[in-house]
Design an enzyme around this catalytic site. Sequence first.
Site, mmCIF file in Angstrom:
data_model
loop_
_atom_site.group_PDB
_atom_site.id
_atom_site.type_symbol
_atom_site.label_atom_id
_atom_site.label_comp_id
_atom_site.label_asym_id
_atom_site.label_seq_id
_atom_site.Cartn_x
_atom_site.Cartn_y
_atom_site.Cartn_z
ATOM 1 C CG ASP A 31 48.487 56.006 -10.101
ATOM 2 O OD1 ASP A 31 48.452 54.805 -10.398
ATOM 3 O OD2 ASP A 31 49.559 56.595 -9.788
ATOM 4 N N GLY A 36 53.536 55.439 -11.506
ATOM 5 C CA GLY A 36 52.736 55.151 -12.705
ATOM 6 C C GLY A 36 52.913 56.203 -13.791
ATOM 7 C CB ALA A 73 51.579 48.165 -3.507
ATOM 8 C CB SER A 75 55.781 46.193 -6.327
ATOM 9 O OG SER A 75 56.154 46.961 -7.454
ATOM 10 C CE1 TYR A 139 55.465 44.056 -3.164
ATOM 11 C CE2 TYR A 139 56.698 42.140 -3.916
ATOM 12 C CZ TYR A 139 55.624 42.998 -4.044
ATOM 13 O OH TYR A 139 54.707 42.799 -5.029
ATOM 14 C CB ALA A 278 70.754 40.525 -1.460
ATOM 15 C CG ASP A 280 67.208 37.087 -7.079
ATOM 16 O OD1 ASP A 280 66.136 37.689 -6.922
ATOM 17 O OD2 ASP A 280 68.026 37.366 -7.978
HETATM 18 N N1 UFG Z 1 67.789 39.036 -13.204
HETATM 19 C C1 UFG Z 1 69.057 39.060 -13.760
HETATM 20 N N2 UFG Z 1 69.514 40.238 -14.262
HETATM 21 C C2 UFG Z 1 68.780 41.391 -14.222
HETATM 22 C C3 UFG Z 1 67.482 41.357 -13.636
HETATM 23 C C4 UFG Z 1 67.026 40.157 -13.138
HETATM 24 O O1 UFG Z 1 69.757 38.046 -13.816
HETATM 25 O O2 UFG Z 1 69.277 42.446 -14.665
HETATM 26 C C5 UFG Z 1 67.286 37.760 -12.679
HETATM 27 C C6 UFG Z 1 66.916 37.822 -11.204
HETATM 28 O O3 UFG Z 1 68.034 37.573 -10.414
HETATM 29 C C7 UFG Z 1 65.842 36.734 -11.110
HETATM 30 C C8 UFG Z 1 65.181 36.758 -12.501
HETATM 31 O O4 UFG Z 1 66.093 37.454 -13.352
HETATM 32 O O5 UFG Z 1 66.463 35.501 -10.947
HETATM 33 C C9 UFG Z 1 63.867 37.497 -12.489
HETATM 34 O O6 UFG Z 1 64.073 38.751 -11.853
HETATM 35 P P1 UFG Z 1 62.997 39.934 -11.855
HETATM 36 O O7 UFG Z 1 63.616 41.082 -11.154
HETATM 37 O O8 UFG Z 1 62.472 40.124 -13.237
HETATM 38 O O9 UFG Z 1 61.790 39.342 -11.010
HETATM 39 P P2 UFG Z 1 61.811 38.684 -9.528
HETATM 40 O O10 UFG Z 1 61.692 37.205 -9.726
HETATM 41 O O11 UFG Z 1 62.906 39.166 -8.698
HETATM 42 O O12 UFG Z 1 60.520 39.353 -8.902
HETATM 43 C C10 UFG Z 1 59.238 38.902 -9.162
HETATM 44 C C11 UFG Z 1 58.267 40.046 -8.986
HETATM 45 C C12 UFG Z 1 58.226 40.474 -7.552
HETATM 46 C C13 UFG Z 1 57.954 39.283 -6.682
HETATM 47 C C14 UFG Z 1 58.982 38.222 -6.925
HETATM 48 C C15 UFG Z 1 58.718 37.006 -6.097
HETATM 49 O O13 UFG Z 1 58.642 41.120 -9.809
HETATM 50 O O14 UFG Z 1 57.210 41.427 -7.364
HETATM 51 O O15 UFG Z 1 58.953 37.843 -8.285
HETATM 52 O O16 UFG Z 1 59.937 36.536 -5.623
HETATM 53 F F1 UFG Z 1 58.025 39.648 -5.374
#
Ligand code: UFG
Length: 329
Positions: A31, A36, A73, A75, A139, A278, A280
């Site tokens: 690492d 991390g 990675a 992410s 990603y 954007a 989602d």
């Molecule tokens: N969300 C909010 N408010 C916040 C943060 C997140 O409403 O402050 C929502 C997001 O819009 C989403 C949900 O909560 O609808 C989950 O969001 P996260 O950011 O926790 O996780 P993601 O679903 O965006 O991402 C995860 C993994 C990624 C992977 C992705 C697949 O962390 O690595 O799923 O789409 F790529």
Amino acid sequence: MKLVVTGGAGYVGSVCAAVLLEAGHEVTVIDDFSTGNRDAVPAGATLVEGSLADVIDETLAGGDFDGVLHFAARSLVGESMVVPHEYWRDNMVTSLKLLDAMRTHQVAQLVFSSTAATYGEPETVPITEDMPTRPTNPYGATKLSIDYAITSYCQAYGMGATSLRYFNVAGAHDAIGENHKTETHLIPLVLQVALGHREKIMIFGDDWPTSDGTCVRDYIHIRDLADAHVLALETNEPGTHRIYNLGSGDGYSVREVIEMCREVTGHPIPAEVAPRRAGDPAVLIASSAKIQRELGWNPTRTHLRRIVEDAWAYTSELGERSHATRASR
Ligand code: UFG
């Protein structure tokens, strides 16, 4: 087995390294601590500090390693839209260097940390591994292209590999939880509000085509996820590249997650609706039937309450420690 864990100071990599040590394997963590945490590297692991691309060849040379678990990675979906070159370089190019070093030094086994983002916007849920892969961000595209490379290395060079496509990983295991320098994930952010470190949580859109208008995700406990890595490693077959989804199979909306965090923490957790984020997708739910059927993976911490309880135990402990550090200054 004698193993290298790349990115073993990150959230997922460090928990997997700890669980591999528990299972009796010998672990070397690589690492560079760019994202991390130094104290997340489990005691008992040997540490090689440095950028993966720079140190992988000399680490594998003469090390007599049996396998690699590759977590290192970038992410973050949003970040990948803004600086895609860093994602292609650090994910794709560095993974090719890793695969070549494995080929050169005859390290025959790989477990690769992949993502639901390889699928993009699904036509139906739950998502199975045979559905189209149409990533909607760099990603997901980098992770998918690494899968193509792995498949051809398995076919041509006899490597045995498993790619695990994670859905939304959360929770904590044995004092290791989510503690990103830049936090974007829903559960840790909501818990930071409960801790008083943030004023409110922003809900990214309440006009999605879901039951309460907020996005639905499949949350998987970090320990169940780590167990799948041990199983994958121990069942890898030479010349074969297997791909499995990892989720709990249940979908929870953003509002349901916030409500569960309120119940678990006893904190009101103010929330405010903001514009959609954007990239989602509305709903992401995994079918993990394939890994359950083929490898006997049996996740036991699938209820959201358990995931939030473990995440909260970790976050509140972290909050107390940082408060104590500030108070002693
Ligand atoms: N969300 C909010 N408010 C916040 C943060 C997140 O409403 O402050 C929502 C997001 O819009 C989403 C949900 O909560 O609808 C989950 O969001 P996260 O950011 O926790 O996780 P993601 O679903 O965006 O991402 C995860 C993994 C990624 C992977 C992705 C697949 O962390 O690595 O799923 O789409 F790529």
